[in-house]
Design an enzyme around this catalytic site. Sequence first.
Site, PDB file in Angstrom:
ATOM      1  N   SER A 142       0.930  -1.172  -0.133  1.00 10.20           N
ATOM      2  CA  SER A 142      -0.160  -0.263  -0.066  1.00 10.20           C
ATOM      3  C   SER A 142       1.008   1.348  -0.056  1.00 10.20           C
ATOM      4  CB  SER A 142      -0.976  -0.026   1.215  1.00 10.20           C
ATOM      5  OG  SER A 142      -1.446   1.299   1.568  1.00 10.20           O
ATOM      6  N   TYR A 155      -2.474  -1.455  10.485  1.00 10.48           N
ATOM      7  CA  TYR A 155      -2.092  -1.447   8.851  1.00 10.48           C
ATOM      8  C   TYR A 155      -0.812  -0.773   8.685  1.00 10.48           C
ATOM      9  CZ  TYR A 155      -3.867  -1.169   4.207  1.00 10.48           C
ATOM     10  OH  TYR A 155      -4.163  -1.188   2.816  1.00 10.48           O
TER      11      TYR A 155
HETATM   12  P1  NAD Z   1     -11.344  -6.335  -0.334  1.00 10.34           P
HETATM   13  O1  NAD Z   1     -12.063  -6.353   1.002  1.00 10.34           O
HETATM   14  O2  NAD Z   1     -12.251  -5.969  -1.499  1.00 10.34           O
HETATM   15  O3  NAD Z   1     -10.571  -7.956  -0.612  1.00 10.34           O
HETATM   16  C1  NAD Z   1      -9.973  -8.337   0.332  1.00 10.34           C
HETATM   17  C2  NAD Z   1      -9.922  -9.854   0.307  1.00 10.34           C
HETATM   18  O4  NAD Z   1      -9.183 -10.654   1.258  1.00 10.34           O
HETATM   19  C3  NAD Z   1     -11.026 -10.664   0.017  1.00 10.34           C
HETATM   20  O5  NAD Z   1     -11.139 -11.431  -0.888  1.00 10.34           O
HETATM   21  C4  NAD Z   1     -11.172 -11.141   1.699  1.00 10.34           C
HETATM   22  O6  NAD Z   1     -12.110 -12.503   1.573  1.00 10.34           O
HETATM   23  C5  NAD Z   1      -9.839 -11.538   1.601  1.00 10.34           C
HETATM   24  N1  NAD Z   1      -9.717 -12.087   3.216  1.00 10.34           N
HETATM   25  C6  NAD Z   1      -9.711 -11.049   4.287  1.00 10.34           C
HETATM   26  N2  NAD Z   1      -9.811 -11.807   5.397  1.00 10.34           N
HETATM   27  C7  NAD Z   1      -9.118 -12.981   4.957  1.00 10.34           C
HETATM   28  C8  NAD Z   1      -8.631 -14.175   5.551  1.00 10.34           C
HETATM   29  N3  NAD Z   1      -8.598 -14.037   6.841  1.00 10.34           N
HETATM   30  N4  NAD Z   1      -8.252 -15.318   5.113  1.00 10.34           N
HETATM   31  C9  NAD Z   1      -8.572 -15.262   3.714  1.00 10.34           C
HETATM   32  N5  NAD Z   1      -9.045 -14.171   2.888  1.00 10.34           N
HETATM   33  C10 NAD Z   1      -9.054 -13.059   3.667  1.00 10.34           C
HETATM   34  O7  NAD Z   1     -10.175  -5.563  -0.092  1.00 10.34           O
HETATM   35  P2  NAD Z   1      -9.194  -4.719  -1.413  1.00 10.34           P
HETATM   36  O8  NAD Z   1      -9.431  -3.208  -1.182  1.00 10.34           O
HETATM   37  O9  NAD Z   1      -9.360  -5.427  -2.533  1.00 10.34           O
HETATM   38  O10 NAD Z   1      -7.709  -4.901  -0.733  1.00 10.34           O
HETATM   39  C11 NAD Z   1      -6.722  -5.991  -1.150  1.00 10.34           C
HETATM   40  C12 NAD Z   1      -5.504  -5.609  -0.614  1.00 10.34           C
HETATM   41  O11 NAD Z   1      -5.180  -4.347  -1.261  1.00 10.34           O
HETATM   42  C13 NAD Z   1      -5.317  -5.666   0.881  1.00 10.34           C
HETATM   43  O12 NAD Z   1      -3.983  -6.022   1.308  1.00 10.34           O
HETATM   44  C14 NAD Z   1      -5.225  -4.133   0.997  1.00 10.34           C
HETATM   45  O13 NAD Z   1      -4.645  -3.783   2.028  1.00 10.34           O
HETATM   46  C15 NAD Z   1      -4.565  -3.774  -0.248  1.00 10.34           C
HETATM   47  N6  NAD Z   1      -4.814  -2.200  -0.606  1.00 10.34           N
HETATM   48  C16 NAD Z   1      -6.114  -1.611  -0.890  1.00 10.34           C
HETATM   49  C17 NAD Z   1      -6.385  -0.563  -1.130  1.00 10.34           C
HETATM   50  C18 NAD Z   1      -7.524   0.230  -1.429  1.00 10.34           C
HETATM   51  O14 NAD Z   1      -7.628   1.383  -1.616  1.00 10.34           O
HETATM   52  N7  NAD Z   1      -8.612  -0.776  -1.736  1.00 10.34           N
HETATM   53  C19 NAD Z   1      -4.966   0.397  -1.125  1.00 10.34           C
HETATM   54  C20 NAD Z   1      -3.830   0.089  -0.844  1.00 10.34           C
HETATM   55  C21 NAD Z   1      -3.616  -1.345  -0.698  1.00 10.34           C
END
Ligand code: NAD
Length: 260
Positions: A142, A155
Amino acid sequence: MLREKNAVVTGSTSGIGLGIAEALARAGANIVLNGLGDLKHIETQRVRLEKNHGVEVTYSPANMLDPEQIAEMIDAAAEAHGSVDILVNNAGIQHVAPIEEFPLEKWDAIIAINLSAAFHAMKAAIPGMKERRFGRVINIASAHALVASPFKAAYVAAKHGVAGLTKTVALEVAEHGITVNAIAPGYVLTPLVEAQIPDTAKARGISEAEVKRDVLLAAQPTKQFVTVEQLGAMAVFLCGDAAASITGTILPVDGGWTAQ
Ligand code: NAD
């Protein structure tokens, strides 16, 4: 481009993980989907990826809180598809609270899912990659791997940890045909982020458009959300031959956020 390569993408039942799984499948890789959620919805996505891209797609329900389930997921993936050539550590959760109120169980879960799960998955997948002298590991960090924001102690700590873990393992495996990189996205409009917009608008007495521009995108100079398609394309590039010399990097895809 990635025909006969086999990928595991953690947390790929929604958002960024699903977008990356789709991009890798489009490029020809077989996929192991992983994540929580409604099993019918997951099966629909699995079948859709198989049909649309002509690749094998399986699903692992492994919980990223559990090291044993993570190791089993990697073993089962190698058994089902023949190898694990690409590992995308993407599963992640968030909790926002001041340090003195931060719940211990949230700290533990965020460190486990966002950081330790990547360690366990790499530990399990790298021996096979070494044997075949090929591997691509992509850790989804991130902008918070590079800079901080208040109220996100766990985080930001986990994502900075992912950056250090990425660099360390990259050095260890550099002579084995394996690259290890992190992608550091800015804000992406995933269902998770989208769901917060109406409540934030209500709480602050502003419009949803203002929440996007003045709250979420305040730190993002382009004033545009990063898209899952852009992250998918970056992941595919990192898996290709052109990226064989890119390793140990933390690649910002953040609309200029961390340039400030
Ligand atoms: P999201 O909530 O849409 O997806 C998260 C995924 O992780 C889902 O498939 C969920 O089922 C899975 N997950 C959560 N807990 C779990 C567990 N205990 N075991 C197995 N799977 C699990 O979120 P996203 O926004 O797509 O985020 C995905 C990644 O990207 C994360 O690591 C997040 O920190 C990172 N990220 C997101 C953003 C953003 O703005 N959305 C920005 C930077 C980084």
